[in-house]
Design a protein around this motif. Structure first.
Motif, PDB file in Angstrom:
ATOM      1  N   PHE A  94      26.916  37.350  32.199  1.00  0.00           N
ATOM      2  CA  PHE A  94      28.374  37.476  32.241  1.00  0.00           C
ATOM      3  C   PHE A  94      28.876  37.329  33.670  1.00  0.00           C
ATOM      4  O   PHE A  94      28.279  37.856  34.606  1.00  0.00           O
ATOM      5  N   PHE A  96      32.671  37.759  35.654  1.00  0.00           N
ATOM      6  CA  PHE A  96      34.041  38.236  35.447  1.00  0.00           C
ATOM      7  C   PHE A  96      34.951  37.771  36.581  1.00  0.00           C
ATOM      8  O   PHE A  96      34.485  37.529  37.702  1.00  0.00           O
ATOM      9  N   ALA A  98      37.030  39.524  38.287  1.00  0.00           N
ATOM     10  CA  ALA A  98      37.059  40.467  39.422  1.00  0.00           C
ATOM     11  C   ALA A  98      35.646  40.806  39.901  1.00  0.00           C
ATOM     12  O   ALA A  98      35.442  41.840  40.530  1.00  0.00           O
ATOM     13  N   HIS A 100      33.157  42.433  39.601  1.00  0.00           N
ATOM     14  CA  HIS A 100      32.555  43.653  39.049  1.00  0.00           C
ATOM     15  C   HIS A 100      31.139  43.877  39.560  1.00  0.00           C
ATOM     16  O   HIS A 100      30.220  44.155  38.775  1.00  0.00           O
ATOM     17  N   VAL A 102      28.443  46.185  41.780  1.00  0.00           N
ATOM     18  CA  VAL A 102      28.326  47.624  42.070  1.00  0.00           C
ATOM     19  C   VAL A 102      28.492  47.801  43.575  1.00  0.00           C
ATOM     20  O   VAL A 102      27.690  47.269  44.357  1.00  0.00           O
ATOM     21  N   PRO A 103      29.529  48.506  43.997  1.00  0.00           N
ATOM     22  CA  PRO A 103      29.871  48.524  45.422  1.00  0.00           C
ATOM     23  C   PRO A 103      28.839  49.177  46.324  1.00  0.00           C
ATOM     24  O   PRO A 103      28.781  48.863  47.518  1.00  0.00           O
TER      25      PRO A 103
END
Lengths: 234, 415
Positions: A94, A96, A98, A100, A102-103
């Motif tokens: 996937f 996206f 934005a 997405h 993991v910061p």
């Protein structure tokens, strides 16, 4: 890569409705679609036409109210939750709008994550994640966290994460939506290269005219129905 | 374990909130270890005070006397007094852990001061040399202690408790006349010199208590008698072992003898212990609830703020159990790190408080202020750490349930 004739993804009369307050909204109103393995296609259409809903159903993220969604011949609606999770983990990728990511994880660790879920050993994870980041042109950014990367670089990391476990298909929802046109073009080049080199099927929901123009198969949705499909016409 | 490292990294997202949560957990842990330290020191201090205040570790008394008044009674009826106990004492003093065995003779009667004031008293005739070897402490407030050698007739002396001395109007050097009935029921009188003024530490007892040499008490109520033998040990922890040995040593004695450990005689100790335990559990429950409330809010915020990310993780193949494990691991890290910090603070606080020499007011019924001192209780540190892990696991239940139930599509669209 030349697509094979067997459909990898298939929908049969798929209907999806949502409740919006007191009223009911029909997001998809009987969609029949086939995507062959190795194909690259875009799903175009105005906002609210059902593009994201279609990707959610094809990606086993959501369930249809009527009709069937088949992946590699298996009816997704008949799968248990755990089987759908395993399908997403092993056979799908996937991307996206934005990103997405993991910061708190570095680019390398973000790409490692799907392999971690599947219990791949640390050394193997690192090697494969580094290779994939190299393939998307980020070999020099392995240790950078998302907040230290540009939008284009973040999307490349997200693409690498979607591909690191060698899925059969990648579903991308507006992958260039947050990128400037030059960066978006580079991401499109990358997707096309990966499609050719890895044979991965790409289905991309977008309103990006440049992306639509460059993609060989264009599926156009309006009000939850397919109103044009260059693949079907061909 | 696969997600433990990711959970730890997640704690760094909002450092201020993590620090606040850790502070809450550390404060809860600190409260528990300090309370446990205070309670444990109080228990130990109270036990030693009672043992070395005159109770001894074990009492050997005629079984009939113990049955007549119960094991917890401090007085033993004179009609059941021991006679010919010296050989038994020698045998008991040869047992392991026994520091000394002292004979006691309890006397009760009336005391008359030089101005004619008469007050009822309870007294005990003891052996000062044995009492010293057993580590018995006298809280002398004026005058001097009794000499260790038996007094000659006409030279008897007494230690008089402050309250009784006040009622009689006597000071060291004054003469008090003691009247008591002997074992045969005859009334005897004995003049004793007040050697010193003492306190028992208990106000109520101070108003009636005096102490004589055993020989003086025997002259008053019966030659050669002893109400009981008190056994002092070299360490309180050996009480159980010594109890068995002393019971074996007195088995077959005629008349039969009973051996009573200090724990059965010190009812006050058990009452205090039960009270403190109740307070400790009450406090523990409050701490548990406070930490659960504070941390569950933090964990709920953590899930709410990361809804899209959690949706993404689910989308790319994270199972519900894996997601639950990740959030639970974050909670457990908070519990572990916070409680470790609390334990370290506890060690420092206990050292600081013990070094500061803080005095606390006398407890109800007691005479002297007490030192505020805390014990290091390893079980309390380990227990507080485990409790905090349990607290955080409980606090994580609702956020975990929310995260695993989330709809992936809704989570991805969460703003």
């Amino acid at each position: 890569m030349t697509p094979s004739s067997a459909p990898l993804l298939r929908t049969e009369g798929v209907v999806r409705r949502y409740r919006s307050g007191a009223s009911e909204v029909t997001a998809l109103a009987g969609v029949d679609l086939e995507i062959a393995a190795g194909e690259i296609a875009v799903v175009a259409g105005p906002s609210g036409s059902g593009k994201s809903t279609l990707l959610h159903l094809l990606g086993a993220l959501d369930a249809a109210d009527a009709g069937r969604v088949l992946f590699e011949g298996a009816d997704l609606g008949a799968l248990a939750e755990r089987q759908r999770t395993l399908l997403r983990r092993r056979r799908l990728g996937f991307v996206f709008q934005a990103f997405h990511l993991v910061p708190v994880l570095s680019a390398l660790e973000n790409v490692e994550y799907p392999l971690l879920l599947d219990g791949v050993g640390r050394a193997e994870r690192r090697r494969r994640a580094a290779e994939m980041l190299d393939a998307v042109g980020l070999a020099a950014r392995l240790g950078h966290r998302p907040d230290r990367l540009s939008g284009g670089e973040r999307q490349r990391v997200a693409i690498a994460r979607a591909l690191v476990h060698r899925p059969a298909a990648v579903l991308a929802d507006e992958p260039t939506g947050n990128l400037d046109s030059r960066t978006a073009g580079a991401v499109l080049d990358l997707l096309a290269d990966l499609n050719r080199s890895l044979g991965t099927t790409f289905l991309i929901a977008t309103h990006d005219a440049a992306l639509i123009a460059r993609t060989p198969r264009r599926i156009v949705l309006a009000d939850g129905r397919i109103v044009a499909d260059s693949g079907r016409a061909a | 374990m696969r997600f433990a490292w990711l959970a730890l990294r997640n704690l760094a997202r909002n450092r201020r909130r993590t620090a606040t949560t850790l502070a809450v957990v550390a404060a809860g842990t600190l409260a528990l270890v300090l309370t446990a330290g205070f309670v444990a020191y109080s228990f130990d201090g109270l036990a030693e005070a009672m043992i070395h205040g005159g109770l001894g570790h074990l009492e050997v008394a005629p079984a009939a006397a113990v049955e007549a008044r119960g094991a917890a009674a401090l007085d033993r009826p004179l009609e059941h007094a021991l006679a010919g106990w010296e050989g038994l004492r020698e045998r008991l003093e040869a047992l392991p852990h026994v520091a000394a065995v002292g004979a006691n003779l309890q006397v009760m009667g009336m005391a008359q001061g030089p101005q004619g004031a008469s007050v009822s008293f309870v007294g005990v005739g003891a052996e000062p040399d044995r009492a010293r070897r057993m580590g018995f402490e006298k809280k002398l407030r004026a005058g001097e202690l009794l000499p260790e050698t038996a007094p000659r007739e006409g030279e008897e002396a007494a230690l008089v408790a402050l309250g009784l001395a006040g009622a009689l109007g006597v000071a060291p050097g004054d003469i008090v006349t003691l009247l008591a009935t002997d074992a045969g029921g005859s009334l005897n009188a004995l003049d004793v010199r007040v050697a010193g003024l003492v306190t028992t530490g208990v106000q109520e007892l101070d108003s009636r208590y005096l102490e004589l040499h055993l020989a003086a008490a025997q002259r008053l109520v019966g030659a050669g008698l002893a109400s009981n033998l008190l056994v002092g040990l070299d360490e309180t922890e050996a009480t159980g072992e010594a109890l068995a040995a002393v019971r074996a040593a007195v088995a077959g004695e005629q008349p039969p003898l009973a051996v009573v450990p200090w724990t059965e005689r010190a009812l006050f100790y058990e009452q205090v212990r039960n009270l403190y335990r109740g307070i400790f559990w009450f406090l523990g429950t409050i701490v548990f609830l406070l930490v659960v409330l504070a941390t569950s809010n933090t964990l709920a915020m953590t899930v709410m703020e990361r809804m899209r990310e959690l949706g993404t993780l689910r989308a790319i193949g994270t199972g519900r159990g894996q997601l639950a494990a990740m959030i639970l691991a974050e909670a457990l890290w908070l519990g572990l790190l916070g409680s470790l910090a609390g334990c370290l603070l506890g060690v420092a606080a206990i050292a600081g408080i013990n070094r500061a020499g803080v005095k606390m007011p006398p407890p109800p019924g007691a005479v002297d202020p007490i030192d505020l001192r805390l014990a290091y209780v390893p079980e309390a540190f380990a227990g507080a750490l485990l409790l905090m892990l349990a607290v955080l696991a409980v606090a994580a239940l609702a956020p975990v349930a929310r995260a695993v139930r989330l709809s992936i599509v809704d989570a991805l669209g969460h703003v």
